[in-house]
Design a protein around this motif. Structure first.
Motif, short mmCIF file in Angstrom:
data_model
loop_
_atom_site.label_atom_id
_atom_site.label_comp_id
_atom_site.label_asym_id
_atom_site.label_seq_id
_atom_site.Cartn_x
_atom_site.Cartn_y
_atom_site.Cartn_z
N ILE A 78 0.83 -1.21 0.00
CA ILE A 78 0.00 0.00 0.00
C ILE A 78 0.86 1.26 0.00
CG2 ILE A 78 -1.64 1.31 1.42
CD1 ILE A 78 -2.92 -1.45 2.11
N THR A 112 1.02 3.96 -3.15
CA THR A 112 0.74 5.36 -2.87
C THR A 112 1.88 6.26 -3.32
OG1 THR A 112 -0.60 4.72 -0.94
CG2 THR A 112 0.15 7.01 -1.05
N GLY A 116 -7.36 3.90 -3.03
CA GLY A 116 -5.98 4.24 -3.37
C GLY A 116 -5.81 5.73 -3.58
N GLY A 144 -0.77 -3.27 -8.38
CA GLY A 144 -0.76 -1.82 -8.53
C GLY A 144 -0.64 -1.41 -9.98
#
Length: 511
Positions: free
Chosen positions: A178, A182, A210, A306
């Motif tokens: 995560i 980001t 997100g 991602g």
């Protein structure tokens, strides 16, 4: 902000300490929550959850439309090290119950509209947002800052895939993953403190929450709407306040065809990220003309790996200045992501040859919930292999060839749907397109194009289609059938659901 060494559960705390009155969450009606207010509520909620027995590794489910309170639950879980399970409310009640049971969650936050589904599940505690949330939050004791207790190996989220190619799988997303996603998003989009962000994806989707995290990490704010609404989206994007938006092609087309488009003020927009489905070149050109901002085309297995690739603003400017072929690519690797194209034996293919996309980096998932077999097939020596096919040109840009399970084999020839979609998507009559293979006794499979038409246009004839494709596609790739639909079946991310589309064609429900 330095993301390494700082837990996402502390990002709101840091922003509240230095910019307490900055906007944090903005509801669809304009009500704004500051970072100071957000920090106070999230910390109190975390303490209320802890009183309920929720701690590190415990699982908390959500079944609700989007709201600022939904975001608070996710961030409170991040502080405690609890694992949140954001459920797709578009699944059937039976599917939701199956996924919820598989998640192992004993506590759920939910919208009133899903009360009947929740009543049919075996859960220890259920908190309804409309009638019980504020009372539950108020039960959390006051106190100062509550530091996050997590480390980078902790699983912060179990995100179930949309299931358009089979049974949904629970993707284990670590804190490391995560944080890396980001950081990549903030850098690629060039977000700044104070920016107002809008994502059309729901919060249960990787691109939804997100983007909220992008804003939190950078000290910006996010507009939170209950669900996608073209009227509301246009009013916000055309208000001059929103700086960045992320939208799928179907949303962009709705905005571009909106009757009140001419009245909108897009001067505040700096950038739009689009992706999730092929975008006709004509639509990209219109986006540039209408919105007048930077364009990013993102591609990736968001839930499992991602953003893998991005076609950046400078690439769009070059394309619109003459190198239009660039708009047919899916870009080059995103920040923090390494990409290779592999053959069936796992060897890297040469430039120009089609291979399966594999990526590695901190953005890759930790695996699938209770499925070591699937994990071993998808993650090989740290490389995530999803099944998307592409080829690389001499400048390093990747060209999508489709998915391995969508490839059409016509008379022994491999046909990649995305190539046809890119060509036919430029036809003046076509608003959206999906190309699929249908069984044929002679050829094995034939190419069928399913299209949604622009207002005022009729179905293109076979002769028109052939003429449009002449010189751009080999004859065996030209669709033998054109099927017109008013609406496409879609998955929760807004992408066209080709599995369902093939089923509808086979059942004769669209023709």
């Amino acid at each position: 902000m330095q993301l390494s060494g700082l837990a996402p559960g502390d990002w709101v705390t840091v922003q509240a300490r230095f910019t307490p009155q900055a906007a944090f969450l903005v509801a669809a009606d304009g009500r704004t929550r500051t970072y100071a207010e957000g920090e106070q509520r999230i910390t109190r909620l975390a303490r209320a959850l802890r009183q309920l027995g929720i701690g590190r590794g415990d699982r908390v489910a959500l079944l609700a439309v989007d709201s600022p309170e939904y975001v608070e639950v996710l961030l409170a879980c991040m502080k405690l090290g609890a694992t949140y399970v954001a459920l797709n409310f578009r699944l059937s009640p039976a599917e939701i119950r199956t996924v919820l049971a598989a998640s192992g969650a004993q506590v759920i936050f939910h919208s009133a509209r899903y009360q009947e589904i929740v009543d049919g599940c075996r859960l220890r505690d259920a908190i309804q947002f409309e009638s019980g949330y504020e009372e539950f939050l108020a039960g959390g004791p006051d106190g100062g800052e509550l530091p996050a207790v997590t480390n980078d190996d902790d699983i912060l989220s179990i995100s179930f895939t949309s299931g358009t190619t089979g049974t949904p799988k629970g993707v284990l997303q670590s804190q490391r993953m995560i944080k890396a996603i980001t950081q990549s998003g903030v850098l690629e989009l060039g977000l700044r403190p104070g920016d107002l962000i809008y994502s059309g994806a729901p919060l249960f989707h990787a691109a939804g929450f997100g983007h909220v995290l992008y804003g939190v990490a950078r000290g910006g704010a996010s507009v939170i709407m209950p669900q996608w609404d073209a009227d509301l989206a246009l009013s916000w994007l055309g208000s001059g306040r929103v700086r960045h938006a992320t939208l799928v092609p179907s949303m962009i087309i709705q905005l571009l065809e909106h009757p009140e488009l001419a009245e909108a003020d897009f001067s505040g927009l700096r950038s739009i990220m689009y992706g999730g489905a092929p975008m006709p070149t004509s639509v990209v050109r219109r986006m540039a003309d209408v919105f007048g901002c930077d364009l990013h085309n993102g591609f990736g297995a968001g839930t499992e790996a991602g953003g893998q690739l991005v076609l950046r603003p400078e690439d769009h400017r070059r394309a619109l200045a003459g190198d239009e072929w660039l708009l047919g690519t899916i870009g080059r690797p995103a920040f923090g992501c390494d990409v290779r194209l592999l053959d069936p034996d796992g060897a890297e293919v040469p430039d120009g040859a089609v291979g399966v996309i594999a990526s590695r980096g901190d953005t890759v998932m930790s695996g699938y919930l209770d499925r070591p077999d699937l994990t071993a097939r998808a993650v090989r020596d740290g490389w995530f292999v999803a099944g998307d096919l592409a080829w690389k040109d001499q400048e390093g840009f990747l060209h999508l060839a489709g998915r391995a399970d969508e490839m059409i084999i016509r008379g022994g020839e491999n046909v990649y749907p995305v190539e046809i979609e890119d060509v036919l998507g430029g036809h003046a009559a076509v608003a959206e397109i999906a190309v699929v293979g249908e069984p044929d006794p002679h050829w094995g499979q034939v190419v069928t194009a399913v299209v949604a038409l622009r207002d005022g246009h009729g179905t293109p004839s076979a002769a028109e289609v052939k003429e449009h494709c002449r010189g751009r596609l080999a004859s065996y790739k030209v669709p033998q059938r054109i099927v017109v639909v008013a609406n496409f079946p879609r998955n929760p991310a807004g992408k066209i659901d080709k599995l369902r589309l093939r089923e509808l064609l086979a059942e004769g429900r669209i023709s």
